[in-house]
Scaffold this active site. Structure first.
Site, PDB file in Angstrom:
ATOM      1  N   CYS A 153      58.330  24.376  13.295  1.00  0.00           N
ATOM      2  CA  CYS A 153      58.192  24.193  11.845  1.00  0.00           C
ATOM      3  C   CYS A 153      58.408  25.515  11.126  1.00  0.00           C
ATOM      4  CB  CYS A 153      56.815  23.621  11.505  1.00  0.00           C
ATOM      5  SG  CYS A 153      56.556  23.363   9.735  1.00  0.00           S
ATOM      6  N   CYS A 177      56.077  26.036   8.159  1.00  0.00           N
ATOM      7  CA  CYS A 177      54.713  26.394   8.552  1.00  0.00           C
ATOM      8  C   CYS A 177      54.617  27.852   8.983  1.00  0.00           C
ATOM      9  CB  CYS A 177      54.247  25.514   9.719  1.00  0.00           C
ATOM     10  SG  CYS A 177      54.469  23.753   9.483  1.00  0.00           S
ATOM     11  N   ASP A 178      55.581  28.314   9.789  1.00  0.00           N
ATOM     12  CA  ASP A 178      55.415  29.582  10.494  1.00  0.00           C
ATOM     13  C   ASP A 178      56.413  30.669  10.104  1.00  0.00           C
ATOM     14  OD1 ASP A 178      53.330  28.426  11.964  1.00  0.00           O
ATOM     15  OD2 ASP A 178      54.727  27.591  13.430  1.00  0.00           O
TER      16      ASP A 178
END
Length: 312
Positions: free
Chosen positions: A136, A139-140
């Site tokens: 992701c 997300c990261d």
């Protein structure tokens, strides 16, 4: 066999499942929630969550899910380990069977079983999970600002992830198995027009290396051909973008899904075509796949379930 009877059965325990449980419990639906294979969902594989409101310093993914769980339990949710392995939506009340053979008659069902990222199947993906391997970018990606990363995949999702990362990272490599991108023409052009993205066509990943996290990838170019070439590519992060697999197989006999398996819902609501059965979170979301959107859909599903019960 004696069947247990419940007003509201929640299947899954990520942000969608736990949020649905909080709302259902506060509405006095006495929800029973089964955690599934991975209690806490995909977020438990994420070291740090920085984009969920209410955690200004960021929070460990496991801790965040423990907070969600504690809040659901505070209002009286009956949270249980185990999976739902069979569903029968042919008549009301609906009958669902756990992996231990327990049969549950449910007046309403909220499916929040999530989706699983597809991986290449390398041992190193497990070894470096949360230490440089991610599925992701949204997300990261923030953790790789001004660093060098690689994105695996050649479809629209991979292009989107690469473009997103290019806005944060110094350099983005796309590792593409085929000699072309499968992505739509508009996405291909966007990638080609992004100066810090380099596409490595006809490349496969053999493994990853690094002492305290990913430091590089072992690659092979034109695998199996006469001019096959193996080499190491120094990178700081390795992002999988070869798709997700919604965990909807148990319910696919009864519910409409798209070609990938995402559960179809009605008119932007969590309602499915079966009255009293609702879908929330990543199992019904091929587009966003974020904790915040999953939590919001869990809230909607519980409110819809409460309305359904009141109308009955």
């Amino acid at each position: 066999m004696k069947r247990e009877q419940v007003k509201c059965l929640i299947i899954g325990s990520g942000p969608a499942g736990y949020t649905a449980a909080i709302y259902a419990a506060r509405a006095n639906m006495q929800p029973v929630e089964y955690c599934g294979m991975q209690a806490g969902g995909q977020l438990t594989q994420t070291t740090e969550v920085e984009n969920f409101p209410g955690y200004p310093q960021g929070v460990d993914g496991n801790q965040m899910m423990m907070d969600f769980r504690a809040q659901a339990e505070r209002f009286g949710t009956d949270i249980r380990d185990g999976e739902i392995v069979k569903a029968d939506f042919s008549q009301k009340p609906y009958v669902l069977t756990t992996d231990r053979g327990v049969e549950i008659e449910a007046q309403t069902v909220i499916i929040a079983t999530g989706a699983s990222a597809k991986y290449l199947g390398l041992e190193d993906e497990k070894k470096y999970n949360g230490q440089g391997v991610s599925a992701c970018a949204t997300c990261d990606g923030f953790f790789y600002r001004k660093k060098t990363v690689a994105v695996v995949g050649g479809g629209d999702t991979a292009c989107e992830e690469a473009i997103y990362l290019a806005g944060l990272c110094q350099k983005v490599y796309m590792i593409v198995r085929k000699p072309f991108l499968r992505a739509s023409e508009v996405m291909q052009k966007r990638v080609e027009n992004t100066p810090n993205i380099e596409i490595l066509y006809e490349h496969n990943t053999l493994g990853l290396y690094g002492e305290n996290g990913v430091e590089g990838a072992h690659l092979v170019r034109r695998k199996g051909e006469a001019d096959e070439e193996k080499y190491d590519l120094p990178i700081d992060g390795f992002f999988l973008a070869i798709g997700h697999r919604p965990n909807s197989q148990v319910f696919s006999q009864w519910l409409d899904t798209d070609e990938t398996g995402y559960i179809k819902t009605i008119d932007g609501t969590p309602r499915t075509k079966i009255p009293g059965v609702f879908a929330a979170g990543d199992v019904a979301d091929p587009h966003y796949r974020q904790a915040i959107t999953a939590a919001a859909s869990g809230c909607k599903a519980a409110i819809e379930a409460d309305r359904y019960l009141r109308e009955q």
